[in-house]
Design an enzyme around this catalytic site. Structure first.
Site, PDB file in Angstrom:
ATOM      1  N   ASN A  27       0.854  -1.185   0.000  1.00 54.22           N
ATOM      2  CA  ASN A  27       0.000   0.000   0.000  1.00 54.22           C
ATOM      3  C   ASN A  27       0.887   1.232   0.000  1.00 54.22           C
ATOM      4  OD1 ASN A  27      -1.807   2.023   0.497  1.00 54.22           O
ATOM      5  ND2 ASN A  27      -2.756   1.056   2.296  1.00 54.22           N
ATOM      6  N   SER A  64       0.227   3.203   3.514  1.00 58.32           N
ATOM      7  CA  SER A  64      -0.110   2.209   4.531  1.00 58.32           C
ATOM      8  C   SER A  64       0.008   2.822   5.921  1.00 58.32           C
ATOM      9  CB  SER A  64       0.838   1.031   4.397  1.00 58.32           C
ATOM     10  OG  SER A  64       0.509   0.072   5.356  1.00 58.32           O
ATOM     11  N   SER A  65      -1.052   2.589   6.725  1.00 57.42           N
ATOM     12  CA  SER A  65      -1.004   3.112   8.083  1.00 57.42           C
ATOM     13  C   SER A  65      -0.047   2.244   8.876  1.00 57.42           C
ATOM     14  CB  SER A  65      -2.392   3.045   8.724  1.00 57.42           C
ATOM     15  OG  SER A  65      -3.361   3.434   7.794  1.00 57.42           O
ATOM     16  N   GLY A  80      -3.802  -3.450   8.773  1.00 56.37           N
ATOM     17  CA  GLY A  80      -4.396  -4.735   8.400  1.00 56.37           C
ATOM     18  C   GLY A  80      -3.411  -5.882   8.565  1.00 56.37           C
ATOM     19  N   GLU A 116      -0.848  -8.560   7.880  1.00 61.97           N
ATOM     20  CA  GLU A 116       0.302  -8.449   6.966  1.00 61.97           C
ATOM     21  C   GLU A 116       1.087  -9.748   6.901  1.00 61.97           C
ATOM     22  OE1 GLU A 116       2.493  -5.079   8.307  1.00 61.97           O
ATOM     23  OE2 GLU A 116       1.318  -3.678   7.111  1.00 61.97           O
TER      24      GLU A 116
HETATM   25  N1  LIG Z   1     -13.036   3.387  -2.035  1.00 62.47           N
HETATM   26  C1  LIG Z   1     -11.902   3.539  -2.734  1.00 62.47           C
HETATM   27  N2  LIG Z   1     -11.918   4.154  -3.927  1.00 62.47           N
HETATM   28  C2  LIG Z   1     -10.809   4.321  -4.637  1.00 62.47           C
HETATM   29  N3  LIG Z   1      -9.622   3.910  -4.211  1.00 62.47           N
HETATM   30  C3  LIG Z   1      -9.509   3.307  -3.032  1.00 62.47           C
HETATM   31  C4  LIG Z   1     -10.653   3.091  -2.206  1.00 62.47           C
HETATM   32  N4  LIG Z   1     -10.257   2.451  -1.098  1.00 62.47           N
HETATM   33  C5  LIG Z   1      -8.912   2.303  -1.194  1.00 62.47           C
HETATM   34  N5  LIG Z   1      -8.452   2.801  -2.356  1.00 62.47           N
HETATM   35  C6  LIG Z   1      -7.102   2.782  -2.836  1.00 62.47           C
HETATM   36  O1  LIG Z   1      -6.394   1.793  -2.101  1.00 62.47           O
HETATM   37  C7  LIG Z   1      -5.285   2.348  -1.425  1.00 62.47           C
HETATM   38  C8  LIG Z   1      -5.100   1.684  -0.093  1.00 62.47           C
HETATM   39  O2  LIG Z   1      -6.147   2.038   0.755  1.00 62.47           O
HETATM   40  P1  LIG Z   1      -6.016   2.193   2.310  1.00 62.47           P
HETATM   41  O3  LIG Z   1      -7.280   2.649   2.788  1.00 62.47           O
HETATM   42  O4  LIG Z   1      -4.833   3.027   2.596  1.00 62.47           O
HETATM   43  O5  LIG Z   1      -5.710   0.717   2.741  1.00 62.47           O
HETATM   44  P2  LIG Z   1      -5.503   0.131   4.183  1.00 62.47           P
HETATM   45  O6  LIG Z   1      -5.704   1.268   5.122  1.00 62.47           O
HETATM   46  O7  LIG Z   1      -6.517  -0.900   4.302  1.00 62.47           O
HETATM   47  O8  LIG Z   1      -4.160  -0.389   4.221  1.00 62.47           O
HETATM   48  C9  LIG Z   1      -5.591   3.823  -1.291  1.00 62.47           C
HETATM   49  O9  LIG Z   1      -4.404   4.554  -1.313  1.00 62.47           O
HETATM   50  C10 LIG Z   1      -6.422   4.104  -2.525  1.00 62.47           C
HETATM   51  O10 LIG Z   1      -5.598   4.399  -3.649  1.00 62.47           O
HETATM   52 MG   LIG Z   2      -4.591   2.056   6.408  1.00 63.59          MG
END
Ligand SMILES: Nc1ncnc2c1ncn2[C@@H]1O[C@H](COP(=O)(O)OP(=O)(O)O)[C@@H](O)[C@H]1O
Ligand SMILES: [Mg+2]
Length: 1030
Positions: free
Chosen positions: A156, A159-160, A348, A350
């Site tokens: 990601n 990524s958080s 999430g 990993e």
């Molecule tokens: N609803 C969405 N619409 C478009 N792109 C999304 C959406 N959800 C996630 N993404 C894409 O996926 C990437 C990872 O999402 P993120 O929320 O950071 O993942 P997580 O927090 O689960 O690791 C984001 O940077 C974005 O580009």
């Molecule tokens: Mg995240």
């Protein structure tokens, strides 16, 4: 909303509960089909499954927000907004704290989902200056959190690297009051080391890219990323991520001083990476960095140098761990009722090539979250059905508490053993730890290591030495034990923290409170694992206390590619997320349950029998209430303590009805209240008005009373005066009277002395005489007319003349009559005398009399002189004739009448036959004894004769005359003249007559039978006769 996918579209059902047949393949296929149609959200009941599209979709516009705002959950397409709306409404209307649990692998879209939830809640909650400020702060917390907490990983780009739990607090109206953001275990090791292809935390890149040259100079930094060891000496800008712009967004909401301090610490961290302790003092560049750092934080370089050099190895692992709080979070007083919505976005699950302590921790956390899900949706729910006595066929599911136990058990858990090793004196390293683990967990189903494999004679080349493997719910992960102990210890040596505390930099000092020499503690700080475990436990406790809403994120591919769906990858996630079991339990179960009491409390207004009060038990109340609402029987189930509602639709229907009813009731209450307010106000006004008018009237009355009192007083005064005056006048009058009498007395005395005593009598006589004289003279001058009929006479002028006047009047009248009589002729006089005589005889005695008044007494009715036939008779009467008339003679025998001629002379009464004109009877007047007549107006007359006379022997005569009055009068006069005696006249109703054959008594009877001309005589027997008269 596209019509292509109706909720019941068989290929792509919006709610997997409706899936038919329910298999893993059909489930994944449905998700794939929906994903292809860009419907990335799907429900299982009220759990949202979100498949990351990796591309921006036009479904987050303000119009969409409006569409989902206050919508019915199932009337619109599945969406995060729908679940956010549901949670927000539950929070606002049902007064239940909510939490939104977002789970999924790294890169599945959790952070994005959490941001969507936040922005939705911000958009739909009410507007207002204060509220907007709070909302802005909540939303703005994101960039800074992401800048310091997110980094690019292989999975990601954003990524958080920390867990984030955000509590948003609302007031009773649903307006946000503020929020608290808690962070969990930042992946600190990323600062000093990260895998190639990944990045350090965004903030470093943002700072170098976004800061102005002046700022960089102030922070003693170079723009070149390649200069810094912590950035791997490479500048890795990311496609689609504008570090410079994000830097600008990040600093919003902080004061310039705060920003400067923050950036100074950031710069110091970056620069520390360039000091390699082993050869720190040898290199001039290191030396420069050291000096610059000390300038930035206000510290003596030698202090830092010493601190760094004495503990060279540990120093590199250090960075910031803190809990950031949204500035100016409004902390409310505890008694104010507030509701909380928590949004959990945590790293999430990993699985990397090389998984270390961080991954172990992260996956542990995800394991716990999965446990919540399992507990709440699968285990707890099924157990509840059984507990409540609802008929239930159990659904099998995998319970991951065995894995959680493997990690967190306080004696045999991996974390416990790790702590034990860290604290144990003696030789401690990863090998001793692994041996220990192998010993204790040798038989654990979810634990594997080379040694346990060997013991089971399994050959597995994928599991290297110094590693162990855990069979997580989401897959097997091999952890490399290297660094576990060091990271778990998380020790920062005291001389380092003391050095930092000594710096003249407020923020830095606050970050190292343990550096304060006065607070030196010999106790070892808790280990990272222990800290994390307890914070996870706290988090779990927090989440359990709230109503959970789930968003389960699924990653469709491993390559972050837009709209690519790898079924195998998704299937794996569907499996470990337990979605199949979720659908099964959901299908068989009930969407909603609530204790009878609160349920009744909430919906009692929907049934007149339970509103406003239900006196029976809660359960009976709920049953009565629902019976009245006529839901299908299969929709409801009544447990021992709770009521269950099968489909959300029914619940939404219930809720909708409640809202309508509440609106009605609110209107009613408003109405009553307004009425009450108006009434009380009116009454108040009325009371005031009465008071004012009372005062006013009182005032007026007082004025009036004053007038009346005055009037009375004046009246009383006047009357007193009047009384006084009257008394005065009386006294005056009395005095005058007395004086008058006195004077009179004196005058009389004097008078007597000088005048004779008869003088007054003489005087009076004189006056009288004078008055009489005047009266008489006046009378003589004004004598009334001489007519006999005129009896007027003037009245006496003085009372003493009254008698005289009356006398004179009589004299005058008599004189007048005398004069009248004197002038009469002899015949006229005789006539009048006859009339007078008639009046004396008959007046008021016989009714015939008044009729005779008008008739003149002619005397001669037969015309004896003129008619030669009566010559003989005329000769008999000669000059002595008094009256001649024809009469009817009544036959004494039978009462019949015969006509006769009657002549009266001065001496005789002659009756003659009219035909022969020959006298039949001649009576000397002296033979007549008397006469009888009736009282009535008839002409009947009885002539009584003296029996001694010659004619008398024949008996009395009964005659009827037309001129009875004249006849009797003349007979009377003539009789008197002839005999000098009065002739007796009887006016009577009954008399007797003398006849030769005997006396006959005659009775006069008034009868209508009698004719007008004369009486009818009827003989009754021999001696009775009736005379019928009118
Ligand atoms: N609803 C969405 N619409 C478009 N792109 C999304 C959406 N959800 C996630 N993404 C894409 O996926 C990437 C990872 O999402 P993120 O929320 O950071 O993942 P997580 O927090 O689960 O690791 C984001 O940077 C974005 O580009
Ligand atoms: Mg995240």
């Amino acid at each position: 909303m596209e019509s292509s996918s109706s909720p019941l579209d068989a290929e792509a059902v919006a709610d997997l509960v409706l899936l038919d047949p329910l298999t893993e393949e059909s489930l994944v296929q449905t998700l794939q089909e929906r994903f292809r149609r860009q419907d990335i959200y799907t429900y299982i009941g009220n759990v949202v499954i979100s498949v990351n599209p990796y591309q921006s979709l036009p479904i987050y516009t303000p119009e969409k927000v409006e569409e989902y705002h206050n919508c019915s959950f199932f009337a619109v397409k599945p969406h995060i907004y729908a679940i956010a709306d549901d949670a927000y409404r539950s929070l606002r209307d049902r007064d239940r704290d909510q939490c939104i649990l977002i789970t999924g692998e790294s890169g599945a879209g959790k952070t994005e989902a959490s941001k969507l939830v936040m922005s939705y809640v911000a958009a739909v909650s009410s507007k207002g200056e204060e509220v907007n400020k709070v909302k802005e702060q909540l939303l703005q917390s994101n960039p800074v959190l992401e800048a310091f907490g997110n980094a690019k990983t292989v999975r990601n780009d954003n990524s958080s690297r920390f867990g984030k739990y955000m509590d948003i607090e609302f007031d009773f109206k649903g307006d946000p009051l503020g929020g608290v953001i808690s962070n969990y275990l930042l992946e600190k090791s990323r600062i000093v080391r990260h895998v190639k292809g990944e990045r350090n935390f965004h903030i470093f890149y943002q700072l170098l890219a976004g800061a102005s040259p002046q700022l960089l100079q102030q922070l003693k930094l170079r723009q070149d990323c390649g200069h810094y060891g912590y950035l791997n000496r490479e500048s890795s800008s990311l496609p689609g991520m504008d570090d410079a712009a994000n830097f600008q967004a990040m600093v919003i909401g902080f004061s310039p001083a705060e920003v400067t301090e923050l950036l100074e610490v950031t710069a110091v961290v970056l620069k520390l990476g360039n000091i390699h302790p082993s050869w720190a003092l040898a290199l001039p560049s290191s030396h420069t960095e050291l000096r610059e750092i000390c300038e930035l934080i206000g510290l003596d370089p030698s202090t830092l140098e010493q601190a760094l050099c004495s503990r060279t190895v540990k120093a590199r692992d250090e960075t910031v761990l803190t809990t950031l709080t949204v500035p100016q979070v409004s902390r409310n007083t505890p008694n104010e009722q507030k509701k909380v919505m928590g949004v959990l976005d945590i790293y999430g699950f990993e699985i990397f090539q090389d998984n270390g302590f961080e991954q172990f921790i992260i996956n542990y956390c995800n394991e716990k979250l999965q446990q919540i899900f399992i507990l709440m949706t699968l285990k707890e729910e099924q157990e509840e059905y059984v507990r409540e006595g609802i008929q239930w066929t159990p659904v099998e599911f995998f319970d991951n508490s065995i894995i959680c136990n493997l990690i967190e058990n306080s004696t045999t858990g991996i974390l416990a053993m790790l702590d034990e090793e860290c604290l144990r004196p003696g030789v401690v390293n990863e090998d001793t730890l692994l041996t220990k683990l192998n010993q204790l967990l040798a038989t654990h189903k979810h634990y594997e290591s080379k040694e346990t494999q060997n013991a089971r004679h399994v050959t597995d080349t994928s599991l290297p030495e110094r590693c162990f493997r855990i069979h997580h719910y989401a897959g097997k992960v091999t952890y490399n034990l290297t660094g576990f102990i060091e990271k778990n210890n998380d020790l920062l040596f005291r001389d380092l923290s003391q050095a930092m505390w000594a710096a003249r930099h407020a923020l830095l000092r606050s970050l190292f409170p343990e550096g304060d020499p006065q607070k030196v503690s010999l106790k070892l700080p808790p280990t990272a694992g222990f800290q994390f475990k307890s914070s996870v436990a706290m988090l779990m406790k927090n989440l359990y206390s709230k109503n959970p809403n789930y968003i389960r994120c699924i990653k469709p591919n491993d390559t972050k590619s837009a709209m690519v769906f790898t079924p195998e990858l998704v299937l794996a996630q569907v499996r470990y997320l337990g979605l199949m079991e979720n659908v099964r339990v959901r299908r068989a179960g009930y969407a909603f349950r609530q204790l009878y009491g609160p349920f009744l409390q909430r919906y009692k207004m929907l049934n007149p029998r339970t509103w406003p009060r239900w006196d029976g038990g809660d359960r009976e109340g709920a049953e009565v209430l629902l019976a009245g609402l006529e839901f299908p029987a299969e929709e409801l189930a009544f447990g021992h303590t709770k009521v269950f509602i099968r489909s959300p639709r029914t619940l939404f229907d219930l809720e909708r009805r409640r809202q309508e009813r509440v609106a009605q009731l609110a209107t009613l209450i408003q109405k009553m209240f307004r009425g009450w307010r108006c009434r009380t106000q009116y009454q108040l006004m009325r009371k005031s008005q009465i008071l004012i008018s009372a005062w006013f009237r009182g005032h007026r009355q007082m004025k009036r009373s004053a007038l009346i009192v005055q009037a009375y007083a004046r009246g009383w005064k006047s009357r007193r005066l009047l009384r006084e005056l009257k008394a005065q006048r009386r006294r005056h009058a009395a005095a005058t009277t007395i004086a008058a009498h006195w004077r009179g007395y004196q005058a009389r005395r004097t008078y007597r002395r000088y005048f004779r005593s008869t003088a007054s009598t003489n005087l009076a006589n004189f006056i009288y005489r004078r008055l009489v004289q005047r009266y008489l003279v006046g009378l003589a001058k004004n004598l009334p007319p001489l007519s006999v009929t005129d009896r007027t006479w003037p009245s006496a002028p003085y009372r003493f003349l009254d008698n005289t006047n009356q006398e004179l009047k009589n004299i005058f009248y008599h004189w007048k009559c005398k004069k009248y009589r004197d002038q009469l002729t002899p015949s006229r006089r005789a006539q009048l005398q006859a009339k007078l005589c008639a009046s004396e005889l008959f007046k008021d005695k016989k009714t015939l009399y008044p009729k005779s008044l008008q008739q003149p007494f002619r005397g001669e009715y037969l015309g004896l002189k003129q008619n030669p036939k009566y010559q003989k008779l005329h000769a008999v009467a000669k000059d002595k004739l008094v009256m001649a008339d024809s009469v009817m003679k009544v036959n004494r025998a039978n009462g019949k009448t015969v006509p006769r001629l009657l002549l009266l002379t001065t001496e005789h009464l002659v009756l003659a036959d009219p035909k022969a004109a020959q006298p039949k009877t001649v009576l000397t007047l002296s033979d007549i004894r008397g006469i009888s007549v009736t009282r009535f107006s008839d002409g009947f007359l009885a002539l009584h004769l003296k029996e001694v006379s010659t004619v008398g022997a024949k008996g009395d005569f009964l005659l009827v005359s037309d001129h009875l009055i004249e006849l009797v009068t003349r007979l009377h006069q003539t009789f008197e003249a002839a005999t000098g005696q009065a002739l007796p006249l009887h006016i009577t109703d009954r008399f007797s007559t003398h006849f030769p054959k005997g006396d006959v008594s005659i009775t006069v009877v008034e009868s209508p039978k009698a004719s007008a001309n004369g009486p009818v005589c009827k003989k009754k027997g021999s001696n009775k006769m009736e005379v019928l008269v009118q």
